[in-house]
Structure formats: C-alpha cells, structure tokens
Design a protein around this motif. Structure first.
Motif, PDB file in Angstrom:
ATOM      1  N   UNK A   1      28.562   1.895  16.035  1.00 21.74           N
ATOM      2  CA  UNK A   1      29.516   2.807  16.666  1.00 21.74           C
ATOM      3  C   UNK A   1      30.951   2.498  16.240  1.00 21.74           C
ATOM      4  N   UNK A   2      31.260   1.236  15.970  1.00 28.72           N
ATOM      5  CA  UNK A   2      32.605   0.891  15.490  1.00 28.72           C
ATOM      6  C   UNK A   2      32.885   1.561  14.151  1.00 28.72           C
ATOM      7  N   UNK A   3      31.900   1.526  13.249  1.00 31.14           N
ATOM      8  CA  UNK A   3      32.054   2.181  11.947  1.00 31.14           C
ATOM      9  C   UNK A   3      32.200   3.688  12.117  1.00 31.14           C
ATOM     10  N   UNK A   4      31.403   4.269  13.039  1.00 31.72           N
ATOM     11  CA  UNK A   4      31.455   5.716  13.269  1.00 31.72           C
ATOM     12  C   UNK A   4      32.820   6.135  13.801  1.00 31.72           C
ATOM     13  N   UNK A   5      33.310   5.425  14.814  1.00 32.57           N
ATOM     14  CA  UNK A   5      34.607   5.779  15.390  1.00 32.57           C
ATOM     15  C   UNK A   5      35.745   5.530  14.404  1.00 32.57           C
TER      16      UNK A   5
ATOM     17  N   UNK B   1      34.995  -1.914  19.045  1.00 30.38           N
ATOM     18  CA  UNK B   1      34.495  -0.650  19.593  1.00 30.38           C
ATOM     19  C   UNK B   1      35.287  -0.241  20.832  1.00 30.38           C
ATOM     20  N   UNK B   2      35.593  -1.210  21.693  1.00 29.07           N
ATOM     21  CA  UNK B   2      36.367  -0.899  22.894  1.00 29.07           C
ATOM     22  C   UNK B   2      37.753  -0.369  22.564  1.00 29.07           C
TER      23      UNK B   2
ATOM     24  N   UNK C   1      46.825   4.875  14.476  1.00 29.99           N
ATOM     25  CA  UNK C   1      48.100   4.723  13.795  1.00 29.99           C
ATOM     26  C   UNK C   1      48.272   3.285  13.316  1.00 29.99           C
ATOM     27  N   UNK C   2      49.393   3.033  12.672  1.00 26.16           N
ATOM     28  CA  UNK C   2      49.663   1.696  12.148  1.00 26.16           C
ATOM     29  C   UNK C   2      49.707   0.670  13.275  1.00 26.16           C
ATOM     30  N   UNK C   3      50.369   1.003  14.372  1.00 28.23           N
ATOM     31  CA  UNK C   3      50.468   0.060  15.488  1.00 28.23           C
ATOM     32  C   UNK C   3      49.106  -0.148  16.156  1.00 28.23           C
ATOM     33  N   UNK C   4      48.268   0.896  16.200  1.00 29.74           N
ATOM     34  CA  UNK C   4      46.924   0.733  16.747  1.00 29.74           C
ATOM     35  C   UNK C   4      46.098  -0.210  15.876  1.00 29.74           C
ATOM     36  N   UNK C   5      46.263  -0.108  14.557  1.00 27.78           N
ATOM     37  CA  UNK C   5      45.548  -1.009  13.658  1.00 27.78           C
ATOM     38  C   UNK C   5      46.014  -2.453  13.844  1.00 27.78           C
ATOM     39  N   UNK C   6      47.309  -2.656  14.034  1.00 29.39           N
ATOM     40  CA  UNK C   6      47.801  -3.999  14.330  1.00 29.39           C
ATOM     41  C   UNK C   6      47.199  -4.523  15.626  1.00 29.39           C
ATOM     42  N   UNK C   7      46.997  -3.615  16.586  1.00 31.52           N
ATOM     43  CA  UNK C   7      46.349  -4.010  17.829  1.00 31.52           C
ATOM     44  C   UNK C   7      44.930  -4.489  17.603  1.00 31.52           C
ATOM     45  N   UNK C   8      44.189  -3.839  16.676  1.00 35.74           N
ATOM     46  CA  UNK C   8      42.828  -4.278  16.360  1.00 35.74           C
ATOM     47  C   UNK C   8      42.830  -5.673  15.743  1.00 35.74           C
TER      48      UNK C   8
ATOM     49  N   UNK D   1      36.303  -3.846  27.522  1.00 31.23           N
ATOM     50  CA  UNK D   1      34.959  -3.536  27.021  1.00 31.23           C
ATOM     51  C   UNK D   1      34.281  -4.788  26.484  1.00 31.23           C
ATOM     52  N   UNK D   2      35.035  -5.587  25.756  1.00 33.52           N
ATOM     53  CA  UNK D   2      34.464  -6.804  25.188  1.00 33.52           C
ATOM     54  C   UNK D   2      34.071  -7.788  26.274  1.00 33.52           C
ATOM     55  N   UNK D   3      34.863  -7.868  27.331  1.00 36.02           N
ATOM     56  CA  UNK D   3      34.573  -8.818  28.403  1.00 36.02           C
ATOM     57  C   UNK D   3      33.226  -8.512  29.055  1.00 36.02           C
ATOM     58  N   UNK D   4      32.964  -7.234  29.266  1.00 33.05           N
ATOM     59  CA  UNK D   4      31.707  -6.840  29.917  1.00 33.05           C
ATOM     60  C   UNK D   4      30.513  -7.123  29.011  1.00 33.05           C
ATOM     61  N   UNK D   5      30.668  -6.868  27.713  1.00 30.81           N
ATOM     62  CA  UNK D   5      29.539  -6.994  26.782  1.00 30.81           C
ATOM     63  C   UNK D   5      29.307  -8.444  26.368  1.00 30.81           C
ATOM     64  N   UNK D   6      30.372  -9.135  25.964  1.00 27.78           N
ATOM     65  CA  UNK D   6      30.188 -10.461  25.355  1.00 27.78           C
ATOM     66  C   UNK D   6      29.774 -11.530  26.348  1.00 27.78           C
ATOM     67  N   UNK D   7      30.027 -11.342  27.628  1.00 32.07           N
ATOM     68  CA  UNK D   7      29.547 -12.318  28.612  1.00 32.07           C
ATOM     69  C   UNK D   7      28.035 -12.429  28.592  1.00 32.07           C
TER      70      UNK D   7
END
Length: 798
Positions: free
Chosen positions: A318-322, A668-669, A682-689, A771-777
């Motif tokens: 889903x990460x690749x799809x989004x 994904x989150x 955007x560029x700032x969103x990519x920096x956030x990733x 999202x990561x907190x819920x899944x990775x635990x």
C-alpha cells in the motif's frame, strides 16, 4: 532589498547624475553602508532613473551584498542610510519603502520561534503527564535547551545563521531529541521503583541503556545523510537543514548519557521516600490499564503470526501504491505579502500608448481592498511591457495572496489592449530568467526557427485554452513592427557616401546617444542629440534627413541613397545553450498539483510540437522534476543507511531487518494522512517521510535491544524475551511517540507566516507516528520471532 523614491526631479544636475548612474558609467559608492555592517565595505549603491511617462518618476535603489552578509542586516543598514540619502536628494523627492523582504523574513522567524517554544511546552507537558512528578519531568526537560545550545555552537562553526530552515529543523527536533533522555530516565526510574538506590540505579540503568541510546542516535543521524547529497540549488538549501538536525541529535545523545544519569543520581528520591500525588497515581493507573489491554492482545497476535505478518506485507504494498497515486507538488505557495503584476500589450505598442494601459491597470489595483501600496513602471527596453510591484496589507486584515490574484485576473482581463499576468513572489524563488512572468517555465529549442516559432504559437494557444493553466505568456517577440532600410550601394558610392555615414546619421537621429560631455565644478553633463518625438514616430521623416558626403562634404537627402519599407520581424532571438529558444511562462490554478499540470503540458507538447523542436521544463518546474525523480531513491538510500549502521552496531544481518520492519507502517501512515486530508506529496511532505523513518525506528531499537539482553543475560526463550521486552518498553515507547506527535502538532496546525508550506511536514509525522504505533507494537515482535528462526536455520547450515 529594493527601495522606490517617487517625486518630481526638478534639479537638473540630479537628473544627469541619475542618467549617468543608470548607464553604469559613474556608480555611486556608499561608504556609510560598509561602515554600518562589517564585511560590506565593497558594496555599491546604484541609482537608476526608470521612467518619466508613468505617473511620477521613480528611482530604484538596488544594493548588492556579499555572500556572507544576511539579508536582514543589509536591509537594516539601508534603512539607517536613508536619512543621509534624503539630505542629498532634492526636497521634492519623497522616499518610502514599498517592498522590504527582510520584514517577511523577520516575521516568519518570529513565528517559527513561537512554534519552537510551543512545541517545547507541549513536549514537557507530555513528560509531566506520564511521569506525574515535577522533579522527574525537569530532568529530561533540561536536555532540550542544552541540546539546542550545543547545536548553536555547531551552526556558528559552520557559518550558518538563524533562518526559517534551521529554526524549522530545531522545531522538529524538539519532539524527538528528548527521546533519549526519556528512555534513560524511564529505565533509571524503573530500577528505583524496583528497590535500587538512585545512585546505583543511575549507574546500572545508564550502562544498561547506553547501547540502545547509541544505536538510536547514530541510526537517526544516518537518516540525514541522503539530504546532504541532494544536488543543485535544492541541495544547498537543505544541507543546512540536515546538518542542524544531525547536530541536535548528536548533542541530545551526549546529554542523555551524561547529564541525565547525573541528575537522576542527585534528584531522584529513594523508593521509600516517594510520595504519590494525584497525577502520579493517575499516570501509573493509566499505564497499568494500557498494559492490561496490550498484554493479552500481544499474546493473541504472537499466536497468529502469519496474519500479523500479512499486515506488514500489505503495508509495503500500500505504501508503493499511495506513493504512485498521490499527486506530486513542489513547494506550496507562500504568502509573503508581495505580488508582481506584469502588463503586456501588443507588439509595436508605443510607450505613450503603454502609459495609458498602465493607468487602466492602476485604477483596478487602487480599488482592491487587500492592496496597501504599489509602484507602476513602464519596463525597458520593450515599450509594450509594464510592471507593478504590489505590496499587500498585513495578513490578518486581508485575503490570501492567492485569493487576491484570482480576484484581480477577471478585472484586469476586461481591459482591452493589454494582458496582465500576476506572480506571487515566494520566499525562495527557483524561477529561471531575469523577468519571469509566471511561477513555472517551459523552454522550446530548435535550430529551425520557423518550426520553433510556429510550434510555440500553437502550444501557447492550447495552453491558454486549457483551464488548469493561468497567465500563459512567452518571450516570443517575432511580430515587432520594423522599418527595413536598404542602402543603394551604387548611388551612395558615386556620391561618396559610405554605409557607416548612413548608419551614424540614423544613430544620432533615433538612438538618444550622447555626442559630448561637459563638466562644471560640481557636476558633469551629457549632450544628447536626437529628433523631436513627433518625427521619431513618423517613418516619412526619414525623407527629411540628409547625409554628408565623405568626399566634398555636400549634403544629400537620405532617400536618394536608401529605400525603406515597413515589415514585421523579431525584436530579439532568445537562446538557451546557444540554440534559438522560446520560453513559455505559466501559472497553475489553485488546487491543481504541479505534477498534474506538467503531465497535461507534456501531452499538449507531444500533440503539438514538430520533431525538430525539443522541449524541457525550466526553473522551479525543472527543480520539481529532479526532486520527484530522486525522491524514491533518497528514501531507499535513507533506509539502506539505517540498515548498514544498525548492522555494524549489532554485528548482525538479521536484527536490523527487525528494526526496519517498523518503517513501512510509518510510511503508509504518512502517505495515508496526505490522502485523507487531500494534500499533495510536496517537498516538505517528503522531508517529513525522511524524518519519520528516523523517529519510528527508535521503537524497534528499544524492543529488540531489550529482548537481546534478556536472552544473553537471563537465557530466556525468544518468544518470552520479546514479550517481556514489549511490556517493559511500552511506557517509554508511548512517552516518546506522544512527545514526538505533540512536538509536530504546532507545525501541522499551521501557525504563523508561511506556515501553509510547513503544514504537510507536520501532518506526515503525526499521521505516520499514530499509524505506526498501532501496527508496530504487534508487528515488530512477530518479525523478531521470524528473524530469530531464520538466524537459527542459517547457523544450523553453517
């Protein structure tokens, strides 16, 4: 910084000084500016007389600064210099500042500082809420200012300044630099609660957690390595951002392993001396309830591992799809309170006619409630061009600059004979060219100028009829009315008249060049010879000109040795990389991402351009395309850097994969958050990733490191070791995650000037962390057990 002085220049000597300075023959040296700012002694202040046909004359004062001087300091020096300049100008001249970019920079820096303090308060509040004691809260809180102070030292040594990007880096860091101190404090507090003395708990607890903190710090620094290798102008800009984040991360790790244990040994009370207040009891009760819910759920998940593993695989897919379906954008429009309006009339429009068009545009601008002031200038050398520097009112008293532009377009579009193109001036301008009439540029090139110009006309027409494009114009000037003068060589030669003599006569009549200069004790003046304006606009006046024979000095009518006819032709032939070119300027309507606009433009180009014509984006659009192409590579490089660093630290190929398993749900989150809030990548969103994967993997490190300690020291089975590790590290994981979320909250809320550009960055971090907190635990323990089996099989084969 640019200053406009308006007024009637009645002093003849001042008029001549302005003319001379405009031609670059006698630039005015300003020694006072050099004395005002250390390091600016070689700067020059050049005066330029702009136009006498549009309202009042205007003088543009432009200051070139050295690279090591910041914009705000230069602007302040200019303001200090203005009183001295006023003493040298005629009394009729009134000087006022129309646009000062330093004011926007200062306002933005103040807002980022406020965001920084707000993030600090929120993070400290989270720590206090979880620990329930003021004394325990102060210990990790001291890591924040000390880490920032250490970062300032690094920035000073690197020659950096406090600007938007460095302060943004510090604001983001507030949420995670306290993580190390929280982990160390929680481990020491847990041992004190188990019965150890504060001194013993500080020594043993810090030793136990030292490798974990070291792994968290070094692997987080590794995330910023790809940002250091970004090429081009964008790489130069974000290099300071990456270095600042790396410096504050290292400083935080050092403080957490030195100062935090020392403070714990002194200020933490012994177990029997602890008094549980209401908030302490509440925080302990909350943590117990969460653990009572988490423990049985974790046992159930460990029983059905394949289903949980499928969740991790779906996260990757889903990460690749989004990543593919999300629209891509560059940098969201910033509202710095300044707009430029370019006016363009038909080719061949006289300067007098253009002045009338300018006045019509001025009337529209004067009626807009969001505009505070503006300067209107007829640009040179093309008489058909005009420019308006528009200063908007303070942000809280008006609509956004984008809304003002959209309101002005239909109003100026009703003015017959002239087109007006509006450009929102960004804080960082990636446009190419000296006077770009749009935010983005598209360049066409070809050796065949006929095919080039024909294709350009067709493409411009299609873009103007496509709704998503706005303000489409170009530098194509091939329909300029011209007067072609052909010399009759035989007649001219028989009369002793050379081509140079004819050229000189036309030069003196129409060019406005000076023929002599005389000096007075106070000044120097140029003697300019030219025809009266009434003759300059009439082609038949050529018949009234005479040229002198080189042989006997007799005068001969110009029409006796020349023939002329009116034609149209290019005003100039533009080139890029020595090839004839046409540059198309355009804007994109609000709500349409740049990636969609460029895809549409590429389709129009494929349908329109002939095979001889090459095309490519320029300026900000080119930087955007390069960023999109390298975004995925940089993300993979960041993950690879984390894997290599963790592999070195753990001396294993297997355990780093367990830690990296926390990254796909986080990515994904973040992408899902952008999708749900209708935000482009955007560029700032990519920096956030990039930053998100560095923060999230800390949770995996805490769990895996504790599980490995259980196996080594207690000989526990892998399943029991990872189960105990998840329960033990549950509280610090929750504390660090919530602290990081609250640290990014002011950025996601969009507080302050220019916050609209930073909002996607905060949204990505918050959405990814939740999202990561819920899944990775639940996912990380399952991945650990599968990797442990894989490792044992490998050892059995070996």
């Amino acid at each position: 910084s640019t200053i406009f002085a308006k007024g009637q220049l009645t002093d003849a000597s001042m008029y001549q000084q302005l003319i001379v300075a405009y031609r670059g023959e006698a630039p005015v040296r300003v020694q006072d500016l050099g004395r005002a700012i250390d390091g600016l002694k070689d700067d020059r202040l050049s005066l330029r007389y702009v136009d006498e046909h549009v309202n009042e004359p205007a003088v543009v004062l432009s200051v070139q600064r050295q690279s090591d001087a910041n914009t705000v300091a230069v602007a302040h020096a200019i303001k200090d210099l203005l009183p001295e300049l006023l003493l040298q100008l005629p009394p009729s001249v009134n000087v006022h500042i129309v646009f000062d970019q330093s004011a926007t920079i200062e306002e933005s820096v103040v807002d980022v500082q406020f965001t920084l303090v707000l993030a600090l308060i929120l993070v400290v509040g989270v720590i206090f809420f979880y620990l329930g004691k003021v004394r325990d809260t102060l210990i990790p809180s001291l890591a924040l200012p000390l880490s920032v102070m250490g970062t300032f030292i690094v920035m000073y040594l690197c020659g950096y300044s406090l600007d938007n990007l460095s302060l943004l880096a510090l604001t983001l860091a507030i949420g995670f630099i306290v993580d190390d101190a929280i982990v160390v404090l929680e481990n020491i507090v847990r041992r004190v609660e188990g019965g150890e003395s504060p001194w013993t708990a500080s020594l043993k607890g810090s030793k136990q957690i030292c490798f974990t903190v070291l792994s968290m710090t070094i692997s987080l620094v590794a995330v910023f390595i790809p940002l250091l290798f970004m090429h081009g102008l964008l790489g130069k800009i974000f290099q300071e951002f990456a270095v600042t984040l790396a410096a504050v991360t290292i400083a935080s790790g050092i403080v957490s392993l030195t100062l935090t244990p020392m403070l714990c040994s002194i200020f933490l009370p012994k177990r029997k001396q602890q008094h549980a207040g209401f908030l302490t009891r509440f925080s302990q009760s909350l943590n117990t309830r969460l653990l009572s819910w988490y423990a049985p759920c974790l046992r159930l998940v460990l029983k059905y591992r394949k289903l949980t593993l499928l969740t991790g695989v779906l996260s990757v897919i889903l990460s690749v799809v989004f990543f593919k379906i999300l629209p891509k954008d560059f940098i969201p429009d910033e509202d710095i309170g300044f707009i430029i309006a370019y006016n363009q009339a038909a080719q061949g429009t006289s300067s007098e006619k253009m002045a009338g068009y300018q006045n019509s545009v001025i009337q529209v601008l004067q009626k807009d409630p969001g505009i505070e002031s503006f300067v209107s200038i007829a640009a040179s050398p093309q008489a058909r061009d005009g420019i308006n520097f528009i200063r908007l009112k303070p942000r809280h008293t008006r609509k956004s600059s984008r809304e003002i532009i959209q309101n002005l377009y239909p109003k100026t579009g009703r003015i017959a004979g002239v087109n007006t193109f509006f450009k929102n001036v960004p804080l960082i301008d990636f446009s190419s060219g000296t006077q770009t009439k749009g935010a983005y540029q598209y360049a066409l090139q070809s050796l065949d100028t006929k095919s080039l110009y024909l294709s350009a006309d067709k493409l411009i027409a299609k873009m103007q009829n496509t709704p998503i494009f706005q303000g489409v114009t170009s530098d194509l000037e091939i329909k300029m009315p011209q007067l072609t003068v052909d010399i009759l060589r035989d007649q001219a030669s028989s009369l002793g008249i050379s081509a140079n003599t004819i050229e000189q006569a036309l030069l003196l009549a129409y060019s406005g060049n000076f023929v002599s200069r005389f000096e007075t004790p106070l000044d120097q003046h140029e003697v300019i010879l030219e025809l009266l304006p009434s003759y300059q606009s009439d082609p038949d006046s050529l018949g009234a000109l005479y040229v002198r024979s080189d042989n006997n000095g007799t005068l001969t009518p110009l029409h006796a040795v020349t023939r002329w006819q009116e034609k149209i032709g290019p005003s100039s032939v533009n080139h890029i990389a020595q090839l004839p070119s046409v540059t198309i300027n355009f804007n994109v309507i609000p709500g349409v991402p740049l990636s969609e606009a460029l895809e549409t433009l590429q389709k129009l180009s494929d349908e329109t351009l002939s095979p001889q014509v090459q095309s490519k984006v320029q300026g900000a659009a080119q930087t955007f395309q390069e960023t999109v192409k390298s975004a995925g590579f940089l993300l993979i490089l960041a993950i690879l850097a984390i894997y290599i660093v963790l592999g070195i630290l753990y001396e294993s190929f297997i355990h780093p994969l367990t830690i990296i398993s926390t990254l796909p749900p986080a990515i994904l989150g973040g992408l899902l958050t952008l999708y749900l809030f209708d935000m482009p990548l955007s560029l700032y969103a990519f920096l956030g990733l990039i930053l998100l994967i560095g923060i999230v993997k800390k949770n995996g490190i805490m769990v895996v490191d504790y599980a490995l300690d259980n196996i080594r020291e207690k000989g526990a089975a892998p399943e029991q070791a990872i189960f105990d590790a998840c329960l033990t590290r549950f509280r610090p994981i929750m504390m660090t995650t919530i602290a990081a979320i609250f640290g990014a909250l002011p950025i996601a809320m969009g507080i302050g000037a220019g916050a609209e550009t930073r909002r996607p960055l905060g949204a990505v971090i918050i959405g990814g962390m939740i999202f990561s907190q819920v899944i990775t635990l639940f996912l990380t323990p399952v991945i650990y057990l599968y990797m442990d089996k894989l490792s044992k099989r490998k050892e059995a084969r070996d």
